[in-house]
Design a protein around this motif. Structure first.
Motif, mmCIF file in Angstrom:
data_model
loop_
_atom_site.group_PDB
_atom_site.id
_atom_site.type_symbol
_atom_site.label_atom_id
_atom_site.label_comp_id
_atom_site.label_asym_id
_atom_site.label_seq_id
_atom_site.Cartn_x
_atom_site.Cartn_y
_atom_site.Cartn_z
ATOM 1 N N GLU A 44 6.539 1.016 16.455
ATOM 2 C CA GLU A 44 7.409 -0.163 16.427
ATOM 3 C C GLU A 44 6.676 -1.488 16.245
ATOM 4 O OE1 GLU A 44 10.591 0.243 16.178
ATOM 5 O OE2 GLU A 44 10.449 2.404 16.541
ATOM 6 N N PHE A 45 5.400 -1.533 16.584
ATOM 7 C CA PHE A 45 4.632 -2.777 16.504
ATOM 8 C C PHE A 45 3.368 -2.563 15.681
ATOM 9 C CE2 PHE A 45 6.991 -2.792 20.516
ATOM 10 C CZ PHE A 45 7.736 -3.942 20.362
ATOM 11 N N GLY A 46 3.546 -1.996 14.498
ATOM 12 C CA GLY A 46 2.415 -1.592 13.657
ATOM 13 C C GLY A 46 1.439 -2.694 13.316
ATOM 14 N N SER A 47 1.911 -3.926 13.184
ATOM 15 C CA SER A 47 1.003 -5.000 12.794
ATOM 16 C C SER A 47 0.047 -5.408 13.908
ATOM 17 C CB SER A 47 1.794 -6.224 12.318
ATOM 18 O OG SER A 47 2.553 -6.770 13.371
ATOM 19 N N THR A 48 0.372 -5.063 15.153
ATOM 20 C CA THR A 48 -0.483 -5.451 16.281
ATOM 21 C C THR A 48 -1.062 -4.250 17.020
ATOM 22 O OG1 THR A 48 1.508 -5.720 17.619
ATOM 23 C CG2 THR A 48 0.565 -7.722 16.633
ATOM 24 N N CYS A 49 -1.009 -3.093 16.402
ATOM 25 C CA CYS A 49 -1.698 -1.901 16.909
ATOM 26 C C CYS A 49 -2.733 -1.549 15.860
ATOM 27 C CB CYS A 49 -0.720 -0.748 17.142
ATOM 28 S SG CYS A 49 0.406 -1.048 18.500
ATOM 29 N N LEU A 50 -3.993 -1.780 16.191
ATOM 30 C CA LEU A 50 -5.065 -1.710 15.205
ATOM 31 C C LEU A 50 -6.136 -0.722 15.617
ATOM 32 C CD1 LEU A 50 -5.461 -5.590 14.894
ATOM 33 C CD2 LEU A 50 -4.079 -4.097 13.414
ATOM 34 N N VAL A 51 -6.767 -0.107 14.606
ATOM 35 C CA VAL A 51 -7.917 0.757 14.848
ATOM 36 C C VAL A 51 -9.099 0.254 14.033
ATOM 37 C CG1 VAL A 51 -6.597 2.822 15.452
ATOM 38 C CG2 VAL A 51 -7.233 2.424 13.068
ATOM 39 N N ALA A 52 -10.275 0.474 14.564
ATOM 40 C CA ALA A 52 -11.523 0.159 13.863
ATOM 41 C C ALA A 52 -12.094 1.483 13.369
ATOM 42 C CB ALA A 52 -12.498 -0.534 14.801
ATOM 43 N N ARG A 53 -12.022 1.693 12.046
ATOM 44 C CA ARG A 53 -12.464 2.956 11.450
ATOM 45 C C ARG A 53 -13.841 2.805 10.828
ATOM 46 N NH1 ARG A 53 -7.297 2.809 9.296
ATOM 47 N NH2 ARG A 53 -5.889 4.329 10.190
ATOM 48 N N ALA A 54 -14.606 3.868 10.954
ATOM 49 C CA ALA A 54 -15.891 3.983 10.270
ATOM 50 C C ALA A 54 -15.962 5.396 9.693
ATOM 51 C CB ALA A 54 -17.032 3.737 11.252
ATOM 52 N N GLU A 55 -17.034 5.694 9.001
ATOM 53 C CA GLU A 55 -17.182 7.033 8.414
ATOM 54 C C GLU A 55 -17.110 8.131 9.464
ATOM 55 O OE1 GLU A 55 -20.536 7.547 5.871
ATOM 56 O OE2 GLU A 55 -20.055 5.774 4.681
ATOM 57 N N ASP A 56 -17.553 7.835 10.664
ATOM 58 C CA ASP A 56 -17.589 8.853 11.720
ATOM 59 C C ASP A 56 -16.372 8.809 12.640
ATOM 60 O OD1 ASP A 56 -18.210 6.476 12.982
ATOM 61 O OD2 ASP A 56 -19.877 7.314 14.140
ATOM 62 N N GLY A 57 -15.289 8.150 12.224
ATOM 63 C CA GLY A 57 -14.065 8.163 13.008
ATOM 64 C C GLY A 57 -13.670 6.804 13.548
ATOM 65 N N ILE A 58 -12.785 6.835 14.518
ATOM 66 C CA ILE A 58 -12.253 5.616 15.129
ATOM 67 C C ILE A 58 -13.211 5.161 16.222
ATOM 68 C CG2 ILE A 58 -10.328 4.630 16.429
ATOM 69 C CD1 ILE A 58 -8.551 6.775 15.061
ATOM 70 N N ARG A 59 -13.787 3.991 16.028
ATOM 71 C CA ARG A 59 -14.746 3.477 17.004
ATOM 72 C C ARG A 59 -14.097 2.608 18.068
ATOM 73 N NH1 ARG A 59 -19.914 1.892 13.572
ATOM 74 N NH2 ARG A 59 -20.230 3.865 12.496
ATOM 75 N N GLY A 60 -12.893 2.146 17.807
ATOM 76 C CA GLY A 60 -12.211 1.330 18.787
ATOM 77 C C GLY A 60 -10.784 1.079 18.354
ATOM 78 N N TYR A 61 -9.997 0.571 19.288
ATOM 79 C CA TYR A 61 -8.596 0.286 18.984
ATOM 80 C C TYR A 61 -8.041 -0.740 19.951
ATOM 81 C CZ TYR A 61 -7.629 3.561 22.817
ATOM 82 O OH TYR A 61 -7.586 4.193 24.043
ATOM 83 N N VAL A 62 -6.948 -1.361 19.518
ATOM 84 C CA VAL A 62 -6.181 -2.274 20.354
ATOM 85 C C VAL A 62 -4.712 -1.999 20.069
ATOM 86 C CG1 VAL A 62 -6.382 -4.171 18.661
ATOM 87 C CG2 VAL A 62 -5.787 -4.685 21.028
ATOM 88 N N PHE A 63 -3.944 -1.804 21.123
ATOM 89 C CA PHE A 63 -2.502 -1.597 21.013
ATOM 90 C C PHE A 63 -1.820 -2.738 21.754
ATOM 91 C CE2 PHE A 63 -2.996 3.341 21.001
ATOM 92 C CZ PHE A 63 -3.491 3.301 19.711
ATOM 93 N N GLY A 64 -0.949 -3.448 21.070
ATOM 94 C CA GLY A 64 -0.238 -4.549 21.684
ATOM 95 C C GLY A 64 0.991 -4.919 20.884
ATOM 96 N N PHE A 65 1.607 -6.018 21.265
ATOM 97 C CA PHE A 65 2.834 -6.459 20.614
ATOM 98 C C PHE A 65 3.045 -7.942 20.911
ATOM 99 C CE2 PHE A 65 3.771 -4.558 24.701
ATOM 100 C CZ PHE A 65 4.553 -5.511 25.342
ATOM 101 N N VAL A 66 4.004 -8.540 20.215
ATOM 102 C CA VAL A 66 4.371 -9.934 20.448
ATOM 103 C C VAL A 66 5.721 -9.952 21.140
ATOM 104 C CG1 VAL A 66 4.890 -12.168 19.383
ATOM 105 C CG2 VAL A 66 3.057 -10.738 18.449
ATOM 106 N N THR A 67 5.786 -10.652 22.267
ATOM 107 C CA THR A 67 7.028 -10.752 23.036
ATOM 108 C C THR A 67 7.956 -11.791 22.409
ATOM 109 O OG1 THR A 67 6.234 -12.473 24.517
ATOM 110 C CG2 THR A 67 5.767 -10.185 25.162
ATOM 111 N N PRO A 68 9.239 -11.752 22.756
ATOM 112 C CA PRO A 68 10.177 -12.747 22.210
ATOM 113 C C PRO A 68 9.811 -14.197 22.521
ATOM 114 C CG PRO A 68 11.390 -10.909 23.142
ATOM 115 C CD PRO A 68 9.935 -10.706 23.519
ATOM 116 N N ASP A 69 9.062 -14.429 23.605
ATOM 117 C CA ASP A 69 8.689 -15.812 23.940
ATOM 118 C C ASP A 69 7.385 -16.255 23.277
ATOM 119 O OD1 ASP A 69 6.679 -14.598 25.441
ATOM 120 O OD2 ASP A 69 7.135 -15.678 27.285
ATOM 121 N N GLY A 70 6.861 -15.447 22.339
ATOM 122 C CA GLY A 70 5.674 -15.845 21.596
ATOM 123 C C GLY A 70 4.357 -15.526 22.265
#
Length: 154
Positions: A44-70
């Motif tokens: 549901e919040f694809g633009s603010t759920c991010l992964v850091a990819r490298a040749e050897d896989g996912i090295r990190g990630y952040v999952f979040g979202f923007v609330t209605p109040d900004g």
């Protein structure tokens, strides 16, 4: 440690979510935080759920979202055990902040347990104001609450 070069930060896909769960201990060690990983965030919040990819896989990630109040709320951020100390967490936060700002966020927020001294130090290094809020997560369950205005510098 693996250098941060060669990493591409992009929106997380469902397959990435499942890979992160399969490799959970590489990100969180002995702490079992799988129940906090919500596939609905990625869907549901694809633009603010991010992964850091490298040749050897996912090295990190952040999952979040923007609330209605900004508010750009960071629900989870993690780096793989072999990518810590490389600046990847900072890069993920910057990418999240930029995406959240495009989605209307004017500030960022995150929380952690008061015992998580590493997370508290990390957020303070990013310029977040930190306060301990009693009963934030229920009676007798204080949390460290982090707030900062946007934009964020990388």
């Amino acid at each position: 440690m693996i250098p941060v070069m060669g990493i591409h930060i992009a929106p997380a896909q469902v397959a990435d979510f499942h890979q992160v769960l399969a490799d959970h201990s590489r990100y969180w060690g002995e702490r079992d935080l799988r129940s906090l990983h919500l596939l609905a965030l990625v869907q549901e919040f694809g633009s603010t759920c991010l992964v850091a990819r490298a040749e050897d896989g996912i090295r990190g990630y952040v999952f979040g979202f923007v609330t209605p109040d900004g508010t750009g709320y960071v629900h989870l951020i993690a780096t793989r055990d072999d990518a810590r100390g490389t600046g990847l967490g900072r890069r993920l936060y910057t990418a999240f902040a930029e995406s959240a700002e495009r989605d209307g966020a004017r500030r960022l927020k995150a929380i952690t347990s008061v015992e998580n001294t590493g997370s508290i130090a990390f957020h303070r290094s990013l310029g977040f104001d930190t306060k301990i809020v009693d009963d934030y997560n229920g009676p007798g369950r204080a949390m460290a609450v982090f707030l900062r205005d946007l934009p964020i510098a990388g």
